[in-house]
Design a protein around this motif. Structure first.
Motif, PDB file in Angstrom:
ATOM      1  N   ALA A 160       0.831  -1.202   0.000  1.00  0.00           N
ATOM      2  CA  ALA A 160       0.000   0.000   0.000  1.00  0.00           C
ATOM      3  C   ALA A 160       0.868   1.256   0.000  1.00  0.00           C
ATOM      4  O   ALA A 160       0.547   2.251  -0.661  1.00  0.00           O
ATOM      5  CB  ALA A 160      -0.924  -0.004   1.216  1.00  0.00           C
ATOM      6  N   ALA A 161       1.964   1.209   0.740  1.00  0.00           N
ATOM      7  CA  ALA A 161       2.879   2.349   0.781  1.00  0.00           C
ATOM      8  C   ALA A 161       3.508   2.592  -0.587  1.00  0.00           C
ATOM      9  O   ALA A 161       3.632   3.736  -1.037  1.00  0.00           O
ATOM     10  CB  ALA A 161       3.967   2.107   1.827  1.00  0.00           C
ATOM     11  N   ALA A 162       3.883   1.505  -1.258  1.00  0.00           N
ATOM     12  CA  ALA A 162       4.476   1.635  -2.595  1.00  0.00           C
ATOM     13  C   ALA A 162       3.470   2.198  -3.586  1.00  0.00           C
ATOM     14  O   ALA A 162       3.828   2.997  -4.460  1.00  0.00           O
ATOM     15  CB  ALA A 162       4.997   0.280  -3.067  1.00  0.00           C
ATOM     16  N   ALA A 163       2.198   1.796  -3.448  1.00  0.00           N
ATOM     17  CA  ALA A 163       1.161   2.302  -4.353  1.00  0.00           C
ATOM     18  C   ALA A 163       0.967   3.800  -4.174  1.00  0.00           C
ATOM     19  O   ALA A 163       0.833   4.545  -5.154  1.00  0.00           O
ATOM     20  CB  ALA A 163      -0.147   1.555  -4.104  1.00  0.00           C
ATOM     21  N   ALA A 164       0.939   4.254  -2.920  1.00  0.00           N
ATOM     22  CA  ALA A 164       0.789   5.691  -2.659  1.00  0.00           C
ATOM     23  C   ALA A 164       1.973   6.474  -3.210  1.00  0.00           C
ATOM     24  O   ALA A 164       1.809   7.547  -3.798  1.00  0.00           O
ATOM     25  CB  ALA A 164       0.652   5.925  -1.154  1.00  0.00           C
ATOM     26  N   ALA A 165       3.173   5.948  -3.016  1.00  0.00           N
ATOM     27  CA  ALA A 165       4.371   6.611  -3.532  1.00  0.00           C
ATOM     28  C   ALA A 165       4.358   6.663  -5.052  1.00  0.00           C
ATOM     29  O   ALA A 165       4.755   7.659  -5.661  1.00  0.00           O
ATOM     30  CB  ALA A 165       5.620   5.893  -3.037  1.00  0.00           C
ATOM     31  N   LEU A 166       3.868   5.583  -5.674  1.00  0.00           N
ATOM     32  CA  LEU A 166       3.813   5.530  -7.138  1.00  0.00           C
ATOM     33  C   LEU A 166       2.846   6.558  -7.699  1.00  0.00           C
ATOM     34  O   LEU A 166       3.116   7.208  -8.710  1.00  0.00           O
ATOM     35  CB  LEU A 166       3.405   4.127  -7.591  1.00  0.00           C
ATOM     36  N   LEU A 167       1.710   6.730  -7.032  1.00  0.00           N
ATOM     37  CA  LEU A 167       0.738   7.715  -7.487  1.00  0.00           C
ATOM     38  C   LEU A 167       1.347   9.112  -7.548  1.00  0.00           C
ATOM     39  O   LEU A 167       1.126   9.864  -8.497  1.00  0.00           O
ATOM     40  CB  LEU A 167      -0.481   7.720  -6.563  1.00  0.00           C
ATOM     41  N   LEU A 168       2.114   9.458  -6.513  1.00  0.00           N
ATOM     42  CA  LEU A 168       2.729  10.780  -6.482  1.00  0.00           C
ATOM     43  C   LEU A 168       3.904  10.884  -7.450  1.00  0.00           C
ATOM     44  O   LEU A 168       4.249  11.976  -7.900  1.00  0.00           O
ATOM     45  CB  LEU A 168       3.206  11.098  -5.062  1.00  0.00           C
ATOM     46  N   GLY A 169       4.523   9.760  -7.766  1.00  0.00           N
ATOM     47  CA  GLY A 169       5.687   9.781  -8.644  1.00  0.00           C
ATOM     48  C   GLY A 169       5.358   9.745 -10.126  1.00  0.00           C
ATOM     49  O   GLY A 169       6.238   9.992 -10.960  1.00  0.00           O
ATOM     50  N   VAL A 170       4.089   9.453 -10.460  1.00  0.00           N
ATOM     51  CA  VAL A 170       3.711   9.361 -11.872  1.00  0.00           C
ATOM     52  C   VAL A 170       3.942  10.676 -12.602  1.00  0.00           C
ATOM     53  O   VAL A 170       4.249  10.693 -13.802  1.00  0.00           O
ATOM     54  CB  VAL A 170       2.227   8.923 -11.984  1.00  0.00           C
ATOM     55  N   ARG A 171       3.826  11.786 -11.885  1.00  0.00           N
ATOM     56  CA  ARG A 171       3.992  13.089 -12.535  1.00  0.00           C
ATOM     57  C   ARG A 171       5.369  13.222 -13.164  1.00  0.00           C
ATOM     58  O   ARG A 171       5.542  13.964 -14.146  1.00  0.00           O
ATOM     59  CB  ARG A 171       3.767  14.223 -11.532  1.00  0.00           C
ATOM     60  N   ASN A 172       6.367  12.521 -12.618  1.00  0.00           N
ATOM     61  CA  ASN A 172       7.707  12.599 -13.186  1.00  0.00           C
ATOM     62  C   ASN A 172       7.742  12.053 -14.610  1.00  0.00           C
ATOM     63  O   ASN A 172       8.581  12.453 -15.421  1.00  0.00           O
ATOM     64  CB  ASN A 172       8.701  11.835 -12.310  1.00  0.00           C
ATOM     65  N   GLY A 173       6.821  11.118 -14.907  1.00  0.00           N
ATOM     66  CA  GLY A 173       6.738  10.613 -16.270  1.00  0.00           C
ATOM     67  C   GLY A 173       6.298  11.690 -17.244  1.00  0.00           C
ATOM     68  O   GLY A 173       6.793  11.762 -18.372  1.00  0.00           O
ATOM     69  N   PHE A 174       5.399  12.559 -16.794  1.00  0.00           N
ATOM     70  CA  PHE A 174       4.986  13.686 -17.634  1.00  0.00           C
ATOM     71  C   PHE A 174       6.159  14.638 -17.846  1.00  0.00           C
ATOM     72  O   PHE A 174       6.335  15.192 -18.930  1.00  0.00           O
ATOM     73  CB  PHE A 174       3.811  14.420 -16.990  1.00  0.00           C
ATOM     74  N   TYR A 175       6.942  14.862 -16.795  1.00  0.00           N
ATOM     75  CA  TYR A 175       8.119  15.721 -16.938  1.00  0.00           C
ATOM     76  C   TYR A 175       9.070  15.146 -17.982  1.00  0.00           C
ATOM     77  O   TYR A 175       9.685  15.868 -18.767  1.00  0.00           O
ATOM     78  CB  TYR A 175       8.868  15.831 -15.608  1.00  0.00           C
ATOM     79  N   GLY A 176       9.214  13.813 -17.965  1.00  0.00           N
ATOM     80  CA  GLY A 176      10.151  13.174 -18.879  1.00  0.00           C
ATOM     81  C   GLY A 176       9.815  13.398 -20.335  1.00  0.00           C
ATOM     82  O   GLY A 176      10.712  13.448 -21.186  1.00  0.00           O
TER      83      GLY A 176
END
Length: 231
Positions: free
Chosen positions: A75-91
């Motif tokens: 669950a912790a990894a899922a929450a972290a992934l949700l917030l980290g997805v924006r970095n894909g847009f930056y890429g």
């Protein structure tokens, strides 16, 4: 020194100063995370590995927060992934600037975060954009690890809310974003993204509003804009 590259060399000094300034913030923010992580139940080694592998302050805080609340690592990894997805847009926007090839893509992607993106896109030429990205990324990563170690060793002795370190990340990002709001188009994109995020906050899980706001910016980026950039 005269020549086509002289303006870029002259422009590197203020970029480096800004990168160091952001790096000092990263050290303080990293110390805050280190203290929070250890107090949440993670060990010193786990905290340092998380900080090195993930290298994304908001995602790391989300991970530690879920663990502190008694959630599972998944669950912790899922929450972290949700917030980290924006970095894909930056890429998407940075790919045309950095143009990594082969195995270098993996190393480059690791440094695609809010601060490196804002610093890179805030420059006028391709070479200065690349310099800003790598200078900011390397300085931030180094000082982030150092700050995390200090904070983890200090443990509960550091209270993030007392020192206001929990507000440091959004404050610095807004400071980096501000120069990009010079055009009406960029201001409209910022307002639209903020409006979408605010509307979704009470309706969806944590992290989704950030992704939705990044999606607004991504869609806006698909609209062709003529911009003169020196090679």
């Amino acid at each position: 020194m005269n020549g086509p590259d002289a303006p870029d060399r002259d422009g590197r000094r203020p970029v480096l100063r800004a990168a160091v300034g952001i790096g000092l913030y990263a050290a303080a923010f990293g110390a805050s995370f280190g203290a929070v992580s250890v107090s949440s139940g993670l060990s010193l080694l786990q905290t340092m590995v998380l900080s090195l592998v993930m290298f994304s302050g908001a995602s790391q805080y989300a991970f530690a927060g879920v663990v502190a609340a008694g959630g599972s690592p998944f669950a912790a990894a899922a929450a972290a992934l949700l917030l980290g997805v924006r970095n894909g847009f930056y890429g998407v926007g940075l790919a045309g600037i950095l143009r990594p090839r082969g195995w270098r893509r993996l190393g480059t992607a690791h440094f695609v975060i809010d601060e490196t993106t804002a610093m890179a896109l805030g420059q006028d030429s391709r070479s200065l954009q690349r310099y800003a990205f790598w200078a900011t990324g390397l300085i931030l990563c180094s000082l982030w690890q150092l700050g995390t170690l200090v904070g983890a060793l200090a443990g509960a002795a550091v209270d993030p809310s007392t020192f206001g370190l929990d507000a440091a990340a959004p404050a610095v990002f807004l400071a980096l974003l501000w120069p990009r709001l010079g055009s009406a188009a960029n201001r409209w994109v910022a307002v639209a993204g903020a409006a979408v995020a605010l509307l979704l906050v009470p309706l969806v899980p944590q992290g989704v509003p950030v992704i939705a706001a990044a999606g607004v910016a991504g869609l806006a980026g698909l609209v062709p804009v003529r911009q003169a950039v020196r090679p």
